[in-house]
Every structure is written in C-alpha cells, then in structure tokens.
Design a protein around this motif. Structure first.
Motif, PDB file in Angstrom:
ATOM      1  N   GLU A  65      17.996   7.329   9.839  1.00 59.69           N
ATOM      2  CA  GLU A  65      18.458   8.521  10.562  1.00 59.69           C
ATOM      3  C   GLU A  65      19.743   8.171  11.296  1.00 59.69           C
ATOM      4  O   GLU A  65      19.786   7.228  12.097  1.00 59.69           O
ATOM      5  CB  GLU A  65      17.394   8.992  11.555  1.00 59.69           C
ATOM      6  CG  GLU A  65      17.759  10.281  12.271  1.00 59.69           C
ATOM      7  CD  GLU A  65      16.633  10.807  13.130  1.00 59.69           C
ATOM      8  OE1 GLU A  65      16.828  10.921  14.360  1.00 59.69           O
ATOM      9  OE2 GLU A  65      15.545  11.081  12.580  1.00 59.69           O
ATOM     10  N   ALA A  95      26.932   8.325  17.036  1.00 56.97           N
ATOM     11  CA  ALA A  95      26.299   8.054  18.320  1.00 56.97           C
ATOM     12  C   ALA A  95      26.087   6.553  18.478  1.00 56.97           C
ATOM     13  O   ALA A  95      26.115   5.787  17.504  1.00 56.97           O
ATOM     14  CB  ALA A  95      24.970   8.804  18.426  1.00 56.97           C
ATOM     15  N   LYS A 123      23.965  17.777  12.994  1.00 57.28           N
ATOM     16  CA  LYS A 123      23.866  16.916  14.164  1.00 57.28           C
ATOM     17  C   LYS A 123      23.449  15.506  13.778  1.00 57.28           C
ATOM     18  O   LYS A 123      23.522  14.589  14.588  1.00 57.28           O
ATOM     19  CB  LYS A 123      22.855  17.501  15.156  1.00 57.28           C
ATOM     20  CG  LYS A 123      23.258  18.825  15.789  1.00 57.28           C
ATOM     21  CD  LYS A 123      24.415  18.642  16.753  1.00 57.28           C
ATOM     22  CE  LYS A 123      24.708  19.949  17.490  1.00 57.28           C
ATOM     23  NZ  LYS A 123      25.848  19.811  18.412  1.00 57.28           N
ATOM     24  N   LYS A 124      22.995  15.360  12.534  1.00 59.00           N
ATOM     25  CA  LYS A 124      22.560  14.054  12.066  1.00 59.00           C
ATOM     26  C   LYS A 124      22.623  14.007  10.547  1.00 59.00           C
ATOM     27  O   LYS A 124      22.777  15.034   9.871  1.00 59.00           O
ATOM     28  CB  LYS A 124      21.148  13.752  12.553  1.00 59.00           C
ATOM     29  CG  LYS A 124      20.079  14.691  11.996  1.00 59.00           C
ATOM     30  CD  LYS A 124      18.680  14.280  12.448  1.00 59.00           C
ATOM     31  CE  LYS A 124      18.517  14.348  13.945  1.00 59.00           C
ATOM     32  NZ  LYS A 124      17.131  14.012  14.366  1.00 59.00           N
ATOM     33  N   ASN A 182      22.479   9.482  13.869  1.00 57.55           N
ATOM     34  CA  ASN A 182      22.766  10.486  14.887  1.00 57.55           C
ATOM     35  C   ASN A 182      24.270  10.645  15.085  1.00 57.55           C
ATOM     36  O   ASN A 182      25.024   9.664  15.087  1.00 57.55           O
ATOM     37  CB  ASN A 182      22.112  10.089  16.211  1.00 57.55           C
ATOM     38  CG  ASN A 182      20.599  10.109  16.111  1.00 57.55           C
ATOM     39  OD1 ASN A 182      20.020  11.050  15.588  1.00 57.55           O
ATOM     40  ND2 ASN A 182      19.959   9.053  16.592  1.00 57.55           N
ATOM     41  N   LEU A 183      24.678  11.899  15.255  1.00 58.28           N
ATOM     42  CA  LEU A 183      26.098  12.222  15.389  1.00 58.28           C
ATOM     43  C   LEU A 183      26.357  12.996  16.669  1.00 58.28           C
ATOM     44  O   LEU A 183      25.513  13.785  17.117  1.00 58.28           O
ATOM     45  CB  LEU A 183      26.574  13.051  14.195  1.00 58.28           C
ATOM     46  CG  LEU A 183      26.374  12.415  12.812  1.00 58.28           C
ATOM     47  CD1 LEU A 183      26.680  13.446  11.722  1.00 58.28           C
ATOM     48  CD2 LEU A 183      27.250  11.188  12.653  1.00 58.28           C
ATOM     49  N   ASP A 184      27.501  12.773  17.265  1.00 59.30           N
ATOM     50  CA  ASP A 184      27.953  13.552  18.423  1.00 59.30           C
ATOM     51  C   ASP A 184      29.113  14.430  18.001  1.00 59.30           C
ATOM     52  O   ASP A 184      29.971  14.017  17.199  1.00 59.30           O
ATOM     53  CB  ASP A 184      28.429  12.629  19.562  1.00 59.30           C
ATOM     54  CG  ASP A 184      27.277  11.886  20.231  1.00 59.30           C
ATOM     55  OD1 ASP A 184      26.176  12.467  20.309  1.00 59.30           O
ATOM     56  OD2 ASP A 184      27.481  10.737  20.669  1.00 59.30           O
ATOM     57  N   ASP A 196      23.419   4.968  19.358  1.00 56.08           N
ATOM     58  CA  ASP A 196      22.058   4.467  19.143  1.00 56.08           C
ATOM     59  C   ASP A 196      21.701   4.285  17.674  1.00 56.08           C
ATOM     60  O   ASP A 196      20.527   4.111  17.330  1.00 56.08           O
ATOM     61  CB  ASP A 196      21.042   5.399  19.815  1.00 56.08           C
ATOM     62  CG  ASP A 196      21.148   6.839  19.323  1.00 56.08           C
ATOM     63  OD1 ASP A 196      22.071   7.134  18.536  1.00 56.08           O
ATOM     64  OD2 ASP A 196      20.307   7.657  19.728  1.00 56.08           O
ATOM     65  N   ASN A 197      22.683   4.322  16.789  1.00 56.62           N
ATOM     66  CA  ASN A 197      22.383   4.165  15.359  1.00 56.62           C
ATOM     67  C   ASN A 197      22.151   2.696  15.005  1.00 56.62           C
ATOM     68  O   ASN A 197      22.700   1.784  15.629  1.00 56.62           O
ATOM     69  CB  ASN A 197      23.538   4.720  14.515  1.00 56.62           C
ATOM     70  CG  ASN A 197      23.611   6.231  14.581  1.00 56.62           C
ATOM     71  OD1 ASN A 197      22.629   6.916  14.331  1.00 56.62           O
ATOM     72  ND2 ASN A 197      24.777   6.750  14.939  1.00 56.62           N
ATOM     73  N   LYS A 224      33.006  14.887  13.900  1.00 55.00           N
ATOM     74  CA  LYS A 224      31.818  14.196  14.416  1.00 55.00           C
ATOM     75  C   LYS A 224      32.174  12.757  14.779  1.00 55.00           C
ATOM     76  O   LYS A 224      33.196  12.206  14.347  1.00 55.00           O
ATOM     77  CB  LYS A 224      30.687  14.180  13.377  1.00 55.00           C
ATOM     78  CG  LYS A 224      30.254  15.559  12.876  1.00 55.00           C
ATOM     79  CD  LYS A 224      29.601  16.372  13.962  1.00 55.00           C
ATOM     80  CE  LYS A 224      29.213  17.752  13.434  1.00 55.00           C
ATOM     81  NZ  LYS A 224      28.650  18.613  14.489  1.00 55.00           N
ATOM     82  N   ILE A 275      20.440  12.045   7.262  1.00 61.02           N
ATOM     83  CA  ILE A 275      19.193  11.337   6.978  1.00 61.02           C
ATOM     84  C   ILE A 275      19.219  10.814   5.542  1.00 61.02           C
ATOM     85  O   ILE A 275      19.493  11.567   4.594  1.00 61.02           O
ATOM     86  CB  ILE A 275      17.969  12.259   7.176  1.00 61.02           C
ATOM     87  CG1 ILE A 275      17.856  12.661   8.659  1.00 61.02           C
ATOM     88  CG2 ILE A 275      16.691  11.570   6.724  1.00 61.02           C
ATOM     89  CD1 ILE A 275      16.713  13.615   8.957  1.00 61.02           C
TER      90      ILE A 275
END
Length: 276
Positions: free
Chosen positions: A90, A17, A58-59, A92-94, A19-20, A14, A61
C-alpha cells in the motif's frame, strides 16, 4: 532476501507520504550458486505508482500476485519466491498544495561615515511559492535568507542572497535566492525654520507662543538637499496637553518628508502667554 523499494512515476500532483515501506523481504528458491550470488547483493524493486492508483487517488495498491511478478521480473523471472513480508503493498500519497509566503532578509549592514540607505531595500522576489503537503505548508509562515553581512558601505548594493533551505525535503521552493537592492547615498545635516501652529486653543482670548517659530534639524541625501524646504514640515503645539503650572507646551513634528532621517526640534518646549 531483502530488497529496497524505489517508487517511480509518481503523479505530478501527488507526493509520496513519509510512512511508505522502503524495503521488503522474501524467500528466494534457488540453487547453491544462485543463493551465493543473490546473498551478496540487495536488489532494487521499482514500483510504478501511477499504474496502481486506486479510484480516490489518495493511494496506490499493489496486490500480492502483482507484487510477486514485479519482484520476479526485476530479480530473476526463472526463480520462485515465497513468503513476501507484505500481503499487499500500500503506497500512501499526499496531495501537493501551493502557498506563497513572504521573504525575510537577514542582513547586518553598516555604512561609511556620512553615508546611509535611501528608502527601504528592494527584494525580488519578495515572496516565494512553495509546493508540498498541506500539513507541512501550514507550518511555514515565511522564508528567511542566510545572513548577509557588509560593513563600511558607501555605494548602492545589488546582491543575490541565498534562501535558507527548508527542513523538510517534501516541500519545494520555486526559487533558491533573492536579489537584495539598497540605494546608498551621502547624507548631510540641514536645518529649516518652521512656524508653530497652535491647536485646541480656547475660543475666548488669545495666546502668544514664545517662540512661535522653531528649527528642525535633520539629515538628507545630497541629491535631495536643495529640494527639502520649510514648507514641507508642520509643527504643532496642543493646548489640551499644556503644562498649566509652568505655562509651556511641547512642540511636535506632525508632517515631514519621508526622505529625511533623524528629524529633531532644537527647541524642546514653547512658553505661552494668555491675553484676555
């Protein structure tokens, strides 16, 4: 109080992202001296991403209660915090994907008079494996090198050339440079005499070509000079492309050794006679 967030233990497949959150704020209940101390520094809150992955992976939390404990344990667990700027964190992961793209060498090379390159340059590796988010990989079709300049060459080259860095820090290259190798030799001019073959001739009558043999002028490396022979060439005249008004055809070289350069016919047109 403001705190910076540092994400650690990101799963190997992973990538964080873009936008974290990078910071968060909260109120710290403290006495006067503690307020002065914490007011002069910005703490770093380290978040173990792997520990808070959700089922989809995918994320990650971190709920409010857990986040509060993380902050207290890393700032001062004897204090009390209130009004955290987020109800939950939260992350987010790519997914990390792989893609192999070709390398494009950018070179400016000149040779000493009488010298030239033999064959194409060899590049190793000729392609690079990239790792990163699919949306970024899709925008990359090749990797170029920085520009390599070399003038007046009279010897073979073997050099390392760095690759241009990628614009995004979220894409990783397995290599940062390539090896560029070019064989260089001295060249000389050579001329061979080759018969002209007529194609698409009419079935009736006979045609005489004037001349029926032509000279082919070319350059070749000295190491191959004696190996190149007239039999290695094929020159044709196509009767279907003749100039009927002036009775001539244009000769063409259709077969020649790949090792030679600048092959040219010294005779530019062939006259012909038709005998019934």
């Amino acid at each position: 109080m403001k705190a910076n967030i540092e994400y650690v233990n990101v799963p190997t497949d992973k990538l964080l992202a873009n936008d974290n959150l990078s910071t968060l704020t909260f109120d710290l209940q403290s006495n006067k001296f503690e307020a002065i101390y914490y007011g002069t520094k910005t703490p770093i809150i380290r978040v173990d991403v792997g520990a808070y992955l959700v089922s989809s992976k995918k994320k990650a939390i971190v709920d409010k209660a857990t986040l509060e404990l993380l902050i207290l344990n890393q700032v001062n667990k004897n204090l009390t915090i209130r009004n955290i700027s987020v109800n939950e964190l939260e992350i987010n992961l790519d997914d990390i994907e792989t893609k192999k793209v070709p390398v494009k060498p950018i070179t400016s090379i000149t040779f000493k008079n009488g010298f030239d390159g033999v064959g194409a340059a060899k590049i190793n590796p000729d392609s690079i494996l990239l790792k990163g988010p699919l949306k970024l990989l899709d925008s990359i079709s090749e990797i170029s090198t920085i520009k390599f300049n070399r003038d007046n060459i009279d010897k073979s080259l073997r050099v390392k050339i760095p690759l241009n860095p990628l614009i995004s820090n979220d894409v990783f290259m397995e290599e940062t440079s390539i090896t560029y190798a070019l064989k260089v030799e001295e060249f000389s001019q050579k001329i061979v005499t080759v018969p002209v073959k007529l194609i698409n001739a009419p079935q009736s009558g006979s045609i005489k070509l004037i001349p029926n043999r032509v000279e082919v002028d070319f350059t070749v490396s000295l190491s191959l000079f004696n190996e190149i022979r007239a039999e290695d060439f094929k020159v044709i005249c196509d009767y279907a492309k003749r100039n009927s008004e002036e009775n001539f055809m244009i000769p063409e070289i259709v077969t020649f050794p790949k090792e030679i350069k600048d092959a040219e016919l010294t005779t530019k047109k062939i006259d012909f006679l038709i005998f019934k």
